[in-house]
Design a protein around this motif. Structure first.
Motif, short mmCIF file in Angstrom:
data_model
loop_
_atom_site.label_atom_id
_atom_site.label_comp_id
_atom_site.label_asym_id
_atom_site.label_seq_id
_atom_site.Cartn_x
_atom_site.Cartn_y
_atom_site.Cartn_z
N PHE A 114 -5.62 -11.08 7.67
CA PHE A 114 -4.76 -10.56 8.76
C PHE A 114 -5.62 -10.96 10.19
CE2 PHE A 114 -2.62 -8.24 5.58
CZ PHE A 114 -1.31 -8.25 6.10
N MET A 160 -4.57 -10.08 -1.18
CA MET A 160 -4.14 -9.61 0.17
C MET A 160 -4.45 -10.69 1.11
SD MET A 160 -5.13 -6.22 2.38
CE MET A 160 -5.66 -6.38 3.96
N HIS A 208 -15.49 3.55 1.59
CA HIS A 208 -15.31 2.61 2.37
C HIS A 208 -15.45 2.98 3.87
CE1 HIS A 208 -13.16 1.47 -1.38
NE2 HIS A 208 -13.22 0.24 -0.92
N GLY A 268 -3.07 -2.89 -9.12
CA GLY A 268 -4.08 -1.93 -9.19
C GLY A 268 -4.63 -1.67 -7.62
N VAL A 308 -6.06 3.65 8.74
CA VAL A 308 -6.57 3.92 7.29
C VAL A 308 -7.63 5.04 7.10
CG1 VAL A 308 -7.65 2.69 5.31
CG2 VAL A 308 -5.91 1.41 6.64
N HIS A 329 0.73 -1.19 -0.02
CA HIS A 329 0.00 -0.04 0.10
C HIS A 329 1.01 1.39 0.00
CE1 HIS A 329 -3.86 -1.84 0.26
NE2 HIS A 329 -3.45 -2.84 0.95
N GLY A 372 -12.07 -5.84 5.28
CA GLY A 372 -10.82 -6.20 4.28
C GLY A 372 -9.72 -6.35 5.07
N ILE A 373 -9.20 -5.84 6.01
CA ILE A 373 -8.19 -6.15 6.73
C ILE A 373 -8.08 -7.47 7.33
CG2 ILE A 373 -6.56 -5.52 8.75
CD1 ILE A 373 -7.51 -2.55 8.27
C1 HEC Z 1 0.55 -8.36 -0.78
C2 HEC Z 1 0.12 -7.04 -0.75
C3 HEC Z 1 -0.87 -6.44 0.37
C4 HEC Z 1 -0.34 -6.40 1.85
C5 HEC Z 1 0.86 -6.50 2.58
C6 HEC Z 1 -1.46 -5.71 2.31
N1 HEC Z 1 -2.54 -5.44 1.47
FE1 HEC Z 1 -4.17 -4.50 1.83
N2 HEC Z 1 -4.90 -4.77 -0.22
C7 HEC Z 1 -4.20 -5.27 -1.08
C8 HEC Z 1 -4.62 -5.38 -2.28
C9 HEC Z 1 -4.05 -5.97 -3.55
C10 HEC Z 1 -6.01 -4.58 -2.19
C11 HEC Z 1 -7.25 -4.51 -2.93
C12 HEC Z 1 -7.18 -3.43 -4.09
C13 HEC Z 1 -7.61 -2.27 -3.27
O1 HEC Z 1 -8.82 -2.32 -2.74
O2 HEC Z 1 -6.97 -1.25 -3.48
C14 HEC Z 1 -6.09 -4.43 -0.56
C15 HEC Z 1 -7.26 -3.86 -0.04
C16 HEC Z 1 -7.01 -3.45 1.28
C17 HEC Z 1 -8.02 -2.55 1.71
C18 HEC Z 1 -9.67 -2.34 1.30
C19 HEC Z 1 -10.42 -3.59 1.35
C20 HEC Z 1 -11.39 -3.66 0.34
O3 HEC Z 1 -12.57 -4.41 0.91
O4 HEC Z 1 -11.55 -2.96 -0.74
C21 HEC Z 1 -7.75 -2.23 3.20
C22 HEC Z 1 -8.48 -1.61 4.15
C23 HEC Z 1 -6.35 -2.85 3.40
N3 HEC Z 1 -5.83 -3.31 2.07
C24 HEC Z 1 -5.50 -2.61 4.34
C25 HEC Z 1 -4.29 -3.21 4.64
C26 HEC Z 1 -3.75 -3.55 5.98
C27 HEC Z 1 -4.07 -2.43 7.03
C28 HEC Z 1 -2.65 -3.84 5.62
C29 HEC Z 1 -1.66 -4.43 6.52
C30 HEC Z 1 -2.02 -4.93 7.82
C31 HEC Z 1 -2.64 -4.54 4.39
N4 HEC Z 1 -3.78 -3.98 3.74
C32 HEC Z 1 -1.62 -5.38 3.73
C33 HEC Z 1 -2.80 -5.86 -1.00
C34 HEC Z 1 -1.95 -5.76 0.28
#
Ligand code: HEC
Length: 114
Positions: free
Chosen positions: A94, A91, A67, A54, A110, A39, A75-76
């Motif tokens: 967690f 993703m 959101h 993307g 966030v 991110h 999502g998390i």
């Molecule tokens: C391996 C890569 C990766 C990691 C590491 C990661 N994310 Fe994501 N995350 C993504 C992707 C790909 C998406 C979907 C695309 C988007 O919504 O922008 C996403 C979506 C999200 C969303 C939106 C959820 C939704 O339903 O649209 C949130 C909030 C989020 N991440 C928070 C986090 C948090 C907090 C962490 C760390 C604890 C984290 N992400 C770690 C790749 C990652």
């Protein structure tokens, strides 16, 4: 106001502020350690992974508006596996990797990116 009252008041205001600043720093470190590789440290998604998958710019007011806290939280917790505009978005969940307080603090983090 007596001096004692003034000091008590100052303590009552400053101690929680200091505790909050400490909590924010911890959350920021957590974000950088676990989330920023995809991110970005600034939440804009401008990383290699972010571009490949993307990932949206979470500082964008439109993204923030679309959101809710609950959506961010799920999502998390649950992670993401979907395809958008031909890009695979993945993703890991967690929920079992972080404790509930850490997840809540990340939700607030966030939502504060706007
Ligand atoms: C391996 C890569 C990766 C990691 C590491 C990661 N994310 Fe994501 N995350 C993504 C992707 C790909 C998406 C979907 C695309 C988007 O919504 O922008 C996403 C979506 C999200 C969303 C939106 C959820 C939704 O339903 O649209 C949130 C909030 C989020 N991440 C928070 C986090 C948090 C907090 C962490 C760390 C604890 C984290 N992400 C770690 C790749 C990652």
């Amino acid at each position: 106001m007596t001096r004692k009252t003034l000091i008590a008041l100052l303590v009552a205001v400053l101690v929680p502020l200091a505790a909050r600043a400490e909590a924010d720093k911890k959350t920021e470190r957590l974000w950088k350690a676990k989330c920023a590789s995809c991110h970005g440290a600034d939440g804009k998604g401008q990383t290699d992974q972010g571009q490949k998958m993307g990932i949206a710019d979470y500082t964008d007011p439109a993204w923030q508006k679309a959101h809710s806290d609950a959506q961010v939280k799920s999502g998390i917790e649950g992670g993401v596996t979907r395809e958008k505009a031909g890009k695979k978005q993945e993703m890991d969940p967690f929920k079992d990797k972080l404790d509930p307080a850490q997840i809540d603090s990340l939700v607030a983090y966030v939502k504060s990116l706007k």
